[in-house]
Design an enzyme around this catalytic site. Sequence first.
Site, PDB file in Angstrom:
ATOM      1  N   ASP A  95     -31.352  14.426 -15.451  1.00 36.07           N
ATOM      2  CA  ASP A  95     -30.496  15.209 -15.652  1.00 36.07           C
ATOM      3  C   ASP A  95     -30.950  16.792 -15.786  1.00 36.07           C
ATOM      4  O   ASP A  95     -31.911  16.921 -16.025  1.00 36.07           O
ATOM      5  CB  ASP A  95     -29.509  15.098 -17.084  1.00 36.07           C
ATOM      6  N   GLU A 165     -24.247  17.167 -20.141  1.00 33.25           N
ATOM      7  CA  GLU A 165     -23.549  17.541 -21.228  1.00 33.25           C
ATOM      8  C   GLU A 165     -22.304  17.516 -21.436  1.00 33.25           C
ATOM      9  O   GLU A 165     -21.576  17.611 -22.351  1.00 33.25           O
ATOM     10  CB  GLU A 165     -24.196  19.043 -21.432  1.00 33.25           C
TER      11      GLU A 165
END
Length: 429
Positions: A95, A165
Amino acid sequence: MERSGTATSTDTIVAAVLDRAAEQGIDPAWLKDEVVEFYRDLHRYPELSGTEYRTQWAIGEALAVADVWFQECTPSGLVAVLRNGPGPVVWVRADTDALPLTEQTGLPYASTVTQELPDGSVVGVMHACGHDVHTAALVGCLRQLDRERDGWSGTVVGIFQPAEETGRGALAMLDELLNGEPAEHVPRPDVVYAQHVTSAPLGRVVCRPGWFLSHQRSWRVTVQGRGGHASRPHLARDPIVAAASMVGTLQTVVSRAVDPFRMAVLTVGTFHAGTKENIIPAEAVFTVSARTYEPEVSQVVEETMRRILEGEAAAHGVSIRIEEVSDIPACYNDPAATSQVADALTGVFGDDVVAPPDPFPAADDFCHYARVLGVPAVIWNFGVQAAELFDGDEPPPRNHDARFAPHPEHAVTLGVVAATRAVTNYLRS
């Protein structure tokens, strides 16, 4: 392994891992300086979810020196394919997004970046969850695999995923990888891996079969009252008082509605209302985050939360609107695939590969890869902080803390080792 007591304990731990890695043909020393510098650049210039365009460009630049096909995927993501003859296909996810925090680490490469949020407010931006480490480690892993092609056969796909997120990045990447332009270049995987930093000593790896990370749901609660003058509160319907009462009563969801032998966490993370001390605003907004493992417990938490919010609203004469912000299922590590990864990591990290008896209450949208693709998936944690930091009475800062600072050199190096070892072990089997 030595944990404390000497100034060289961290160096001793890292040296032992790198020595074992070198014995097995995994030697990232030649690219260490480049990858570490790349990591520092990512840390210095973080970007919020969905805006990772500079990061996307930097990843492409870092991969351009290797024999890797790569392409932009979703507006701010990137996919990279490393082919090396016949064999299985492994996807590895990293990520790339950062958090709205003003960095307080004092590092020479600390972020001073600010970004504007959709509501017009300006916030500091920081890699406080180690996504810069994940990204740099995956770049290093792909370059290491490109250099050591004689030791494995198959295809490795690097997934540089934005917006973890927010809980929406994985699904966006999957949609484009399966249905968009990259689909013809990216083979379906036999297994999907991911790794995530944790506030543990360097050398520690946490790899658990079964449920590993929790189900996370969040909601935005808008409390609509009636504004007025602070001197005449009886003519208003104060949403701050109502919302504050809601926040307080929500603390009983876990303590009074959930079986004490079941895991649940509920947190109110934001609260916004008003513009001036002598004005009663018309609206207050707060957000709620809940973590569970079992679906029935998740249902209890949501039903109790809604009942409390509706009851408090009625009691205060205000109205409410409850909007779901995110719904991220729990991460399940396939037991057989996890055993294989754990064996591989034990080969280089030794006895510091541990399997905790219970899963963690964190969440990650990595869960969607196994669910959508229908293949085994494994995510593991690795420690990124110096062992000496754990000698004192207070533990070092954890993820999502503005003071969180992975070791500037060893964190990325060990991330490269872990990812490379897991992949080559699968592609040699």
